[in-house]
Design a protein around this motif. Sequence first.
Motif, PDB file in Angstrom:
ATOM      1  N   PHE A   3       0.415  -0.126  -2.114  1.00  0.00           N
ATOM      2  CA  PHE A   3       1.858  -0.946  -1.600  1.00  0.00           C
ATOM      3  C   PHE A   3       1.319  -1.632  -0.102  1.00  0.00           C
ATOM      4  N   GLN A   4       2.121  -2.812   0.014  1.00  0.00           N
ATOM      5  CA  GLN A   4       1.751  -3.451   1.251  1.00  0.00           C
ATOM      6  C   GLN A   4       2.849  -2.850   2.163  1.00  0.00           C
ATOM      7  N   ALA A   6       5.574  -2.076   4.527  1.00  0.00           N
ATOM      8  CA  ALA A   6       7.392  -2.129   4.482  1.00  0.00           C
ATOM      9  C   ALA A   6       7.684  -2.745   5.405  1.00  0.00           C
ATOM     10  N   ARG A   7       8.474  -3.862   4.994  1.00  0.00           N
ATOM     11  CA  ARG A   7       9.228  -4.700   6.180  1.00  0.00           C
ATOM     12  C   ARG A   7      10.544  -5.040   6.022  1.00  0.00           C
ATOM     13  N   SER A   8      11.325  -4.102   5.374  1.00  0.00           N
ATOM     14  CA  SER A   8      12.664  -3.980   5.351  1.00  0.00           C
ATOM     15  C   SER A   8      13.106  -2.434   4.979  1.00  0.00           C
ATOM     16  N   GLU A  10      15.061  -1.494   2.913  1.00  0.00           N
ATOM     17  CA  GLU A  10      14.783  -1.359   1.130  1.00  0.00           C
ATOM     18  C   GLU A  10      13.622  -0.833   0.869  1.00  0.00           C
ATOM     19  N   GLN A  11      12.677  -1.570   1.516  1.00  0.00           N
ATOM     20  CA  GLN A  11      11.092  -1.253   1.131  1.00  0.00           C
ATOM     21  C   GLN A  11      10.617  -0.049   1.622  1.00  0.00           C
ATOM     22  N   ARG A  12      11.227   0.474   2.753  1.00  0.00           N
ATOM     23  CA  ARG A  12      10.785   1.626   3.200  1.00  0.00           C
ATOM     24  C   ARG A  12      11.415   2.563   2.349  1.00  0.00           C
ATOM     25  N   ILE A  14      11.767   2.725  -0.758  1.00  0.00           N
ATOM     26  CA  ILE A  14      11.022   2.458  -2.044  1.00  0.00           C
ATOM     27  C   ILE A  14       9.844   3.366  -1.836  1.00  0.00           C
ATOM     28  N   ARG A  15       9.250   3.157  -0.528  1.00  0.00           N
ATOM     29  CA  ARG A  15       8.000   3.931  -0.054  1.00  0.00           C
ATOM     30  C   ARG A  15       8.246   5.508   0.052  1.00  0.00           C
TER      31      ARG A  15
END
Length: 221
Positions: A3-4, A6-8, A10-12, A14-15
Amino acid sequence: MTFQRARSEEQREIRRRAILDAAAAMLDEMPVADLSLNELSRRVGLAKSNVLRYFDSREGVLLELMDAVLQDWLAQLAGDLAAGIDAGSPLVRRAEQLSAVLARSLAERPVLCDLAGAQGGVLERNVTADVVRRHKRTALTRLAAGADLLRRYVPELGEAAEVFCFHALVLAGALAPYSSPPPGVRAAYEAEPELAVLHADLRDSLQRAIRTLLLGAVPRD
């Protein structure tokens, strides 16, 4: 997977979901006691420090996973109870039927039993008060849902249904290890078969224990 950063939100999320999914997959292979944060981090493709950005500890991951497992169990239990209990039967007969359904349902979910057995002594020991509060609030919601299900078939339980539901899970967690002993214990049973009386079948043991618990939990006038 990798993973890169998380910048949002939604991305958090997903993690977080990936971490929980990896932990769930590990518990299909190993007991709770063997699940390490290092191996979880490796499988999910994140550094351990990054996993701790989303959960404050290994135990925090497992507590949240336990909620998901409980939710899945309750969803399945509703159908199992409807199919397995004659609501018009006398109390003792319904107690037999309910005990059989709960015992079968729990015995088929070794991960839930393992998590329930580890909850009080392990999973709640290395987490913050905030994590515990969130977990307990959610657990109470799940217990209330379970109690509502049980009262459909044993309304005699009344307000004792929540405590009964909690104790049934505790029993499952406590009895499960005796049904799948480690190699050394199995070797002892093979060497001295008379010792194997302590090697209990989980489903049978749970059915007897839950029946006793249920009849004892029904309020008396």
